[in-house]
Design a protein around this motif. Structure first.
Motif, PDB file in Angstrom:
ATOM      1  N   ALA A   1     -51.337  -9.455 -24.741  1.00 40.68           N
ATOM      2  CA  ALA A   1     -51.599  -8.105 -25.256  1.00 40.68           C
ATOM      3  C   ALA A   1     -50.639  -7.089 -24.648  1.00 40.68           C
TER       4      ALA A   1
ATOM      5  N   VAL B   1     -46.889  -7.811 -25.925  1.00 40.88           N
ATOM      6  CA  VAL B   1     -46.733  -7.385 -27.320  1.00 40.88           C
ATOM      7  C   VAL B   1     -46.655  -5.858 -27.387  1.00 40.88           C
ATOM      8  N   LYS B   2     -47.499  -5.167 -26.635  1.00 41.08           N
ATOM      9  CA  LYS B   2     -47.470  -3.694 -26.618  1.00 41.08           C
ATOM     10  C   LYS B   2     -46.123  -3.171 -26.115  1.00 41.08           C
TER      11      LYS B   2
ATOM     12  N   ALA C   1     -43.452  -3.858 -28.677  1.00 41.58           N
ATOM     13  CA  ALA C   1     -43.640  -2.999 -29.857  1.00 41.58           C
ATOM     14  C   ALA C   1     -43.159  -1.584 -29.567  1.00 41.58           C
ATOM     15  N   GLU C   2     -43.447  -1.087 -28.374  1.00 41.20           N
ATOM     16  CA  GLU C   2     -43.019   0.263 -28.010  1.00 41.20           C
ATOM     17  C   GLU C   2     -41.499   0.359 -27.862  1.00 41.20           C
TER      18      GLU C   2
ATOM     19  N   GLU D   1     -39.340  -1.190 -29.798  1.00 40.83           N
ATOM     20  CA  GLU D   1     -38.693  -1.358 -31.105  1.00 40.83           C
ATOM     21  C   GLU D   1     -37.832  -0.155 -31.430  1.00 40.83           C
TER      22      GLU D   1
ATOM     23  N   LEU E   1     -39.982  -8.442 -30.737  1.00 40.05           N
ATOM     24  CA  LEU E   1     -41.014  -8.996 -31.606  1.00 40.05           C
ATOM     25  C   LEU E   1     -40.403  -9.406 -32.935  1.00 40.05           C
TER      26      LEU E   1
ATOM     27  N   ARG F   1     -44.932  -8.303 -34.762  1.00 45.55           N
ATOM     28  CA  ARG F   1     -45.275  -6.900 -35.050  1.00 45.55           C
ATOM     29  C   ARG F   1     -46.611  -6.817 -35.775  1.00 45.55           C
TER      30      ARG F   1
ATOM     31  N   ASP G   1     -49.467  -6.619 -33.327  1.00 44.65           N
ATOM     32  CA  ASP G   1     -49.617  -5.422 -32.504  1.00 44.65           C
ATOM     33  C   ASP G   1     -50.798  -4.559 -32.938  1.00 44.65           C
ATOM     34  N   GLU G   2     -51.002  -4.379 -34.226  1.00 39.06           N
ATOM     35  CA  GLU G   2     -52.083  -3.502 -34.705  1.00 39.06           C
ATOM     36  C   GLU G   2     -53.471  -4.010 -34.305  1.00 39.06           C
TER      37      GLU G   2
ATOM     38  N   ALA H   1     -53.837  -3.568 -30.604  1.00 40.12           N
ATOM     39  CA  ALA H   1     -53.995  -2.146 -30.259  1.00 40.12           C
ATOM     40  C   ALA H   1     -55.430  -1.699 -30.492  1.00 40.12           C
TER      41      ALA H   1
ATOM     42  N   ARG I   1     -57.437  -3.068 -27.603  1.00 43.85           N
ATOM     43  CA  ARG I   1     -57.177  -2.291 -26.379  1.00 43.85           C
ATOM     44  C   ARG I   1     -57.918  -0.957 -26.432  1.00 43.85           C
TER      45      ARG I   1
END
Length: 129
Positions: A28, A31-32, A35-36, A38, A88, A93, A96-97, A100, A103
């Motif tokens: 988790a 991946v976060k 993703a940030e 990107e 990613l 990607r 990620d949703e 998120a 989280r």
């Protein structure tokens, strides 16, 4: 023919194995962080700096798993020592949703869970993170 869906309650179900692989805290967090970043790639050392508490071994193992599952891409830049970068994939990607949302749920409800655990006498992990 539509893709066959798994049966989460069947011990042999591949969905269970996938949930085990993507359900860990390190996945988790990684991946976060990716993703940030990107659309940029992140090097191994930078990932380790951005994921507090992860060991070199655990980061390497988690990145290897994410890459093997097609969730992360890996690029090696020839140098001495070689520089390795991660990003990613489209599939990563898409993960990620939902992570998120999980989280966010955890951060919103951690005080309640700590309170219930304290009242039940269970050891607490100590607050939102």
């Amino acid at each position: 023919m539509p893709a066959r869906r798994g049966d989460l309650f069947d011990p042999a179900c591949p969905t269970r194995r996938l949930l085990d692989r993507v359900g860990g805290k390190w996945v988790a967090m990684i991946v976060k962080v990716l993703a940030e970043a990107e659309p940029a790639e992140l090097g191994f050392a930078e990932l380790r700096r951005r994921v507090p508490g992860i060991s070199h071994k655990m980061l390497a193992q988690t990145l290897r798993s994410l890459t093997a599952d097609g969730l992360a891409g890996r690029r090696v830049e020839p140098a001495t020592p070689p520089r390795v970068y991660y990003r990613l994939t489209d599939l990563g990607r898409s993960l990620d949703e939902p992570l998120a949302a999980l989280r966010e749920w955890a951060e919103r409800h951690m005080p309640d869970i700590d309170d219930f655990a304290r009242r039940a006498g269970a050891p607490s992990e100590g607050g939102a993170g």
